[in-house]
Scaffold this motif. Structure first.
Motif, PDB file in Angstrom:
ATOM      1  N   TYR A  38       0.910  -1.251   0.019  1.00 30.56           N
ATOM      2  CA  TYR A  38      -0.223  -0.011   0.160  1.00 30.56           C
ATOM      3  C   TYR A  38       0.869   1.346   0.021  1.00 30.56           C
ATOM      4  O   TYR A  38       1.985   1.436   0.516  1.00 30.56           O
ATOM      5  CB  TYR A  38      -0.887  -0.097   1.074  1.00 30.56           C
ATOM      6  CG  TYR A  38      -1.945  -1.013   1.241  1.00 30.56           C
ATOM      7  CD1 TYR A  38      -3.225  -0.850   0.362  1.00 30.56           C
ATOM      8  CD2 TYR A  38      -1.833  -2.319   1.821  1.00 30.56           C
ATOM      9  CE1 TYR A  38      -4.108  -1.794   0.343  1.00 30.56           C
ATOM     10  CE2 TYR A  38      -2.897  -3.279   1.698  1.00 30.56           C
ATOM     11  CZ  TYR A  38      -4.097  -2.976   0.713  1.00 30.56           C
ATOM     12  OH  TYR A  38      -4.799  -3.658   0.876  1.00 30.56           O
ATOM     13  N   MET A  39       0.370   2.409  -0.503  1.00 31.45           N
ATOM     14  CA  MET A  39       0.954   3.477  -0.458  1.00 31.45           C
ATOM     15  C   MET A  39       1.405   4.166   0.556  1.00 31.45           C
ATOM     16  O   MET A  39       2.469   4.681   0.669  1.00 31.45           O
ATOM     17  CB  MET A  39       0.341   4.765  -1.316  1.00 31.45           C
ATOM     18  CG  MET A  39      -0.093   4.195  -2.634  1.00 31.45           C
ATOM     19  SD  MET A  39      -0.871   5.414  -3.662  1.00 31.45           S
ATOM     20  CE  MET A  39       0.333   6.669  -4.263  1.00 31.45           C
ATOM     21  N   THR A  40       0.997   3.903   1.737  1.00 30.76           N
ATOM     22  CA  THR A  40       1.249   4.207   3.158  1.00 30.76           C
ATOM     23  C   THR A  40       2.254   3.456   3.940  1.00 30.76           C
ATOM     24  O   THR A  40       2.552   3.735   5.037  1.00 30.76           O
ATOM     25  CB  THR A  40       0.023   4.621   3.842  1.00 30.76           C
ATOM     26  OG1 THR A  40      -0.803   3.451   3.937  1.00 30.76           O
ATOM     27  CG2 THR A  40      -0.909   5.421   3.380  1.00 30.76           C
ATOM     28  N   GLU A  41       2.584   2.451   3.261  1.00 33.93           N
ATOM     29  CA  GLU A  41       3.494   1.404   4.100  1.00 33.93           C
ATOM     30  C   GLU A  41       4.894   1.258   3.446  1.00 33.93           C
ATOM     31  O   GLU A  41       4.965   1.528   2.214  1.00 33.93           O
ATOM     32  CB  GLU A  41       2.765   0.123   4.322  1.00 33.93           C
ATOM     33  CG  GLU A  41       2.399  -0.836   3.009  1.00 33.93           C
ATOM     34  CD  GLU A  41       2.007  -2.059   3.478  1.00 33.93           C
ATOM     35  OE1 GLU A  41       1.691  -2.271   4.522  1.00 33.93           O
ATOM     36  OE2 GLU A  41       1.641  -2.736   2.442  1.00 33.93           O
ATOM     37  N   GLY A  42       5.744   0.529   3.904  1.00 35.59           N
ATOM     38  CA  GLY A  42       7.181   0.334   3.299  1.00 35.59           C
ATOM     39  C   GLY A  42       7.195  -0.775   2.337  1.00 35.59           C
ATOM     40  O   GLY A  42       6.301  -1.174   2.156  1.00 35.59           O
ATOM     41  N   SER A  43       8.329  -0.872   1.954  1.00 33.53           N
ATOM     42  CA  SER A  43       8.357  -2.066   0.757  1.00 33.53           C
ATOM     43  C   SER A  43       8.057  -3.443   1.159  1.00 33.53           C
ATOM     44  O   SER A  43       8.366  -3.726   2.652  1.00 33.53           O
ATOM     45  CB  SER A  43       9.896  -1.965   0.383  1.00 33.53           C
ATOM     46  OG  SER A  43      10.054  -3.116  -0.676  1.00 33.53           O
ATOM     47  N   ARG A  44       7.561  -4.213   0.528  1.00 33.84           N
ATOM     48  CA  ARG A  44       7.236  -5.579   0.609  1.00 33.84           C
ATOM     49  C   ARG A  44       8.080  -6.402  -0.232  1.00 33.84           C
ATOM     50  O   ARG A  44       7.663  -7.799  -0.044  1.00 33.84           O
ATOM     51  CB  ARG A  44       5.770  -5.740   0.527  1.00 33.84           C
ATOM     52  CG  ARG A  44       4.747  -5.126   1.541  1.00 33.84           C
ATOM     53  CD  ARG A  44       3.430  -5.709   1.483  1.00 33.84           C
ATOM     54  NE  ARG A  44       3.312  -6.863   1.738  1.00 33.84           N
ATOM     55  CZ  ARG A  44       3.247  -7.375   3.061  1.00 33.84           C
ATOM     56  NH1 ARG A  44       2.990  -6.608   3.920  1.00 33.84           N
ATOM     57  NH2 ARG A  44       3.188  -8.696   3.438  1.00 33.84           N
ATOM     58  N   GLY A  45       9.197  -5.962  -0.590  1.00 36.88           N
ATOM     59  CA  GLY A  45      10.049  -6.726  -1.456  1.00 36.88           C
ATOM     60  C   GLY A  45       9.691  -7.008  -2.762  1.00 36.88           C
ATOM     61  O   GLY A  45       8.464  -6.726  -3.414  1.00 36.88           O
ATOM     62  N   ALA A  46      10.573  -7.426  -3.534  1.00 39.25           N
ATOM     63  CA  ALA A  46      10.283  -7.932  -5.062  1.00 39.25           C
ATOM     64  C   ALA A  46       9.384  -8.876  -5.101  1.00 39.25           C
ATOM     65  O   ALA A  46       9.651  -9.870  -4.192  1.00 39.25           O
ATOM     66  CB  ALA A  46      11.530  -7.990  -5.638  1.00 39.25           C
TER      67      ALA A  46
END
Length: 289
Positions: A38-46
């Motif tokens: 989501y735009m409000t959270e950090g990266s979830r990886g590739a």
């Protein structure tokens, strides 16, 4: 590389995966499930591959010239076009494939080089999936709230190859589908308002639990004396149904003439998963003197 005069075609256009003895092929498909960021959270990886130990791999066969690979997120079925609610996003790390991020007509595209030194093979380990806000998408492209929003997507791979005469060959292929939502967890019964009731049933039962989803069933069952299986679904009151609780009506037991309490199993089934069974007792009809 594409010539300076070359204008990149629209992302809605369709191209073959094979032409002029060249073929763009997905050697390693992506994972079936990748929860989009989501735009409000950090990266979830590739996006990873199905083994979860690597990433998708794409190869350009029959080509001995450097080429440029583009990756974007497309719809899950039908003609290839950018997905309305999911975009590619760059996921960079020290050892990931060098890439650049660019915008083409409002769609994020990740670009990588395909080189002879790597056998024209690219490990796509730098592409994640971003979930756009529904309100932003609807405002931008005019989707109505009643329109069904698919939560599945495909990775679209497009390559540009410059021929010796200066013309550009475009090839395109897609991955298998990726579910972009969090997978449903196993349903669980944490607390119930009743542990027993008469064989006549027809009493309200309140259950507090986890991971109750659309289409949930509350099942009562046991093995009869002759070895057959008795099963009966409770009637769930959808007005009070929530992911963490439900209100239902206990069904009547198959044998209304029992003289001793009978213990059966009660369990929740939803999204193809089943909770651990809980005991529930049916008691004989009350005798009146």
């Amino acid at each position: 590389m594409p010539s300076r005069k070359f204008k990149e075609p629209n992302l809605n256009m369709t191209f073959p995966s094979k032409a002029n003895n060249c073929e763009l092929r997905v050697l390693v498909q992506p994972e079936d499930q990748h929860r989009a960021r989501y735009m409000t959270e950090g990266s979830r990886g590739a996006v990873k591959d199905q083994s979860q130990d690597g990433h998708p791999v794409v190869q350009l066969l029959g080509c001995d010239r450097p080429a440029r690979l583009q990756v974007f997120i497309g719809v899950d079925t039908g003609k290839v076009r950018p997905h309305g609610f999911y975009q590619a996003c760059k996921v960079a790390s020290r050892n990931s494939t060098p890439c650049t991020e660019k915008d083409i007509d409002g769609t994020t595209v990740i670009e990588m080089d395909m080189l002879q030194d790597n056998s024209m093979t690219v490990g796509v380990d730098c592409v994640g999936i971003l979930k756009l806000r529904n309100a932003d998408v609807e405002q931008r492209i005019g989707l109505t709230r009643s329109k069904k929003k698919s939560t599945k997507a495909r990775m679209v791979f497009r390559v540009y190859i410059t021929n010796p005469d200066g013309t550009v060959l475009t090839l395109q292929t897609t991955s298998t589908n990726i579910a972009c939502t969090q997978p449903a967890g196993q349903p669980e019964i944490c607390l119930k308002s009743l542990t027993e009731c008469p064989v006549t049933g027809n009493v309200q039962l309140f259950i507090i639990g986890k991971n109750f989803t659309k289409g949930t069933k509350l099942i009562f069952k046991n093995v009869t004396e002759n070895g057959s299986i008795w099963r009966k679904d409770a009637e769930i009151n959808l007005e009070y149904f929530q992911p963490t609780h439900m209100v239902c009506t206990v069904p009547e037991y198959r044998d209304q003439t029992i003289r001793a309490p009978v213990c059966v199993q009660m369990l929740v089934m939803c999204s193809g998963k089943t909770s651990d069974p809980h005991p529930f007792t049916f008691t004989p009809r009350s005798r009146r003197g």
